[in-house]
Design a protein around this motif. Structure first.
Motif, PDB file in Angstrom:
ATOM      1  N   MET B   7      47.220  34.254  83.855  1.00 20.49           N
ATOM      2  CA  MET B   7      46.539  35.257  83.049  1.00 20.49           C
ATOM      3  C   MET B   7      46.037  36.386  83.950  1.00 20.49           C
ATOM      4  O   MET B   7      45.807  36.200  85.144  1.00 20.49           O
ATOM      5  N   GLU B   8      45.893  37.570  83.352  1.00 20.63           N
ATOM      6  CA  GLU B   8      45.430  38.725  84.098  1.00 20.63           C
ATOM      7  C   GLU B   8      43.942  38.587  84.426  1.00 20.63           C
ATOM      8  O   GLU B   8      43.172  38.060  83.646  1.00 20.63           O
ATOM      9  N   CYS B  23      47.841  29.117  82.974  1.00 22.39           N
ATOM     10  CA  CYS B  23      49.012  29.134  83.846  1.00 22.39           C
ATOM     11  C   CYS B  23      50.184  28.552  83.077  1.00 22.39           C
ATOM     12  O   CYS B  23      50.076  27.457  82.522  1.00 22.39           O
ATOM     13  N   THR B  24      51.283  29.286  83.027  1.00 24.14           N
ATOM     14  CA  THR B  24      52.524  28.765  82.453  1.00 24.14           C
ATOM     15  C   THR B  24      53.630  28.917  83.482  1.00 24.14           C
ATOM     16  O   THR B  24      53.526  29.728  84.404  1.00 24.14           O
ATOM     17  N   TYR B  25      54.678  28.133  83.315  1.00 20.47           N
ATOM     18  CA  TYR B  25      55.728  28.137  84.329  1.00 20.47           C
ATOM     19  C   TYR B  25      57.105  28.091  83.691  1.00 20.47           C
ATOM     20  O   TYR B  25      57.271  27.700  82.540  1.00 20.47           O
ATOM     21  N   THR B  26      58.084  28.477  84.494  1.00 19.96           N
ATOM     22  CA  THR B  26      59.492  28.335  84.161  1.00 19.96           C
ATOM     23  C   THR B  26      60.161  27.670  85.343  1.00 19.96           C
ATOM     24  O   THR B  26      60.017  28.133  86.484  1.00 19.96           O
ATOM     25  N   ALA B  27      60.841  26.557  85.092  1.00 19.05           N
ATOM     26  CA  ALA B  27      61.500  25.837  86.186  1.00 19.05           C
ATOM     27  C   ALA B  27      62.605  24.965  85.621  1.00 19.05           C
ATOM     28  O   ALA B  27      62.559  24.539  84.475  1.00 19.05           O
ATOM     29  N   LYS B 105      50.446  35.102  90.718  1.00 21.18           N
ATOM     30  CA  LYS B 105      49.848  36.232  91.441  1.00 21.18           C
ATOM     31  C   LYS B 105      48.384  36.012  91.785  1.00 21.18           C
ATOM     32  O   LYS B 105      47.811  36.799  92.549  1.00 21.18           O
ATOM     33  N   GLY B 106      47.778  34.984  91.252  1.00 23.70           N
ATOM     34  CA  GLY B 106      46.386  34.705  91.545  1.00 23.70           C
ATOM     35  C   GLY B 106      45.453  35.452  90.616  1.00 23.70           C
ATOM     36  O   GLY B 106      45.789  36.502  90.065  1.00 23.70           O
ATOM     37  N   ILE B 107      44.266  34.883  90.470  1.00 25.75           N
ATOM     38  CA  ILE B 107      43.249  35.522  89.646  1.00 25.75           C
ATOM     39  C   ILE B 107      41.907  35.372  90.340  1.00 25.75           C
ATOM     40  O   ILE B 107      41.592  34.304  90.875  1.00 25.75           O
TER      41      ILE B 107
END
Lengths: 113, 113
Positions: B7-8, B23-27, B105-107
């Motif tokens: 999330m931003e 946090c979501t992912y694609t793998a 990207k980190g928050i």
């Protein structure tokens, strides 16, 4: 050592010069990783060493970047003919065999002027 | 290829507030999932991990559950403290232990007294 040690902690270099960044992993850790952390870009994988296997260089952004790991321990990341876009924090991490988590060093902040 | 979306930010909370960082992912396959934390002036540290679906990682009052059906690994804490102020990174590894990580990207989280 007790942790992953990186040197120098800060480096300012002129555009076009070569730089060497050093990483001392935790003693006994077989895996060593280099990442780059740029402002607003998160962490970018560069290269990965595992024991005596050939390194995974798939993240190196150009042929100006190279890395070696001597004796299965200390690693040096070399950037030739530095460009301003190379400015970033370069992070090294190590892990022991079968370990899912890394231990990161504090990084080298590289500034190319 | 693999990717992690966070999330931003930044996020600012008052002390003792409830925290959720998405946090979501694609793998491909069955990745392992991680949360790393970077406190001001310090290196990245592993906060928690989960290596298979429905696993819950927990540490320092933080929790995250590996949800394969929603490809998510949201970080939660019931009552944040000022000392939790840091940058939080979600990450995945798609080939098990000793493999390279793909980071979000980190928050940045700031907690006010």
């Amino acid at each position: 050592g007790a942790g992953v040690s990186q040197s120098p902690s800060n480096k300012v270099t002129e555009k076009g010069k070569d730089v060497e960044l050093r990483c001392d992993p935790i003693s006994g850790h077989t895996a060593l990783y280099w990442y780059r952390q740029s402002l607003g870009q998160g962490l970018e994988f560069l290269i990965y060493f595992q024991g005596n296997s050939a390194p995974d260089k798939s993240g190196l952004p150009s042929d100006r970047f190279s890395a070696e790991r001597t004796g299965g321990s200390v690693s040096t990341l070399t950037i030739q003919r530095t460009q301003q876009e190379d400015s970033a924090v370069y992070l090294c991490a190590s892990s022991s065999w079968g370990d899912y988590g890394y231990t990161f060093g504090s990084g080298t902040r590289l500034t190319v002027v | 290829g693999d990717s992690v979306t966070q999330m931003e930010g930044p996020v600012t909370l008052s002390e003792e507030a409830f925290l959720t960082i998405n946090c979501t992912y694609t793998a491909t396959g069955y990745p392992s999932l991680f949360w790393y934390v970077q406190y001001p002036g310090e290196g990245l540290q592993l906060l928690l991990k989960a290596t298979k679906a429905d696993d819950k990682g927990s540490n320092k009052g933080f929790e995250a559950t590996y949800r394969k059906e929603t490809t998510s690994f949201h970080l939660e804490k019931g009552s944040v403290q000022v000392s939790d102020s840091a940058v939080y990174f979600c990450a995945l590894s798609d080939t098990g232990a000793n493999s390279k990580l793909t980071f979000g990207k980190g928050i940045t989280l700031s907690v006010r007294p």
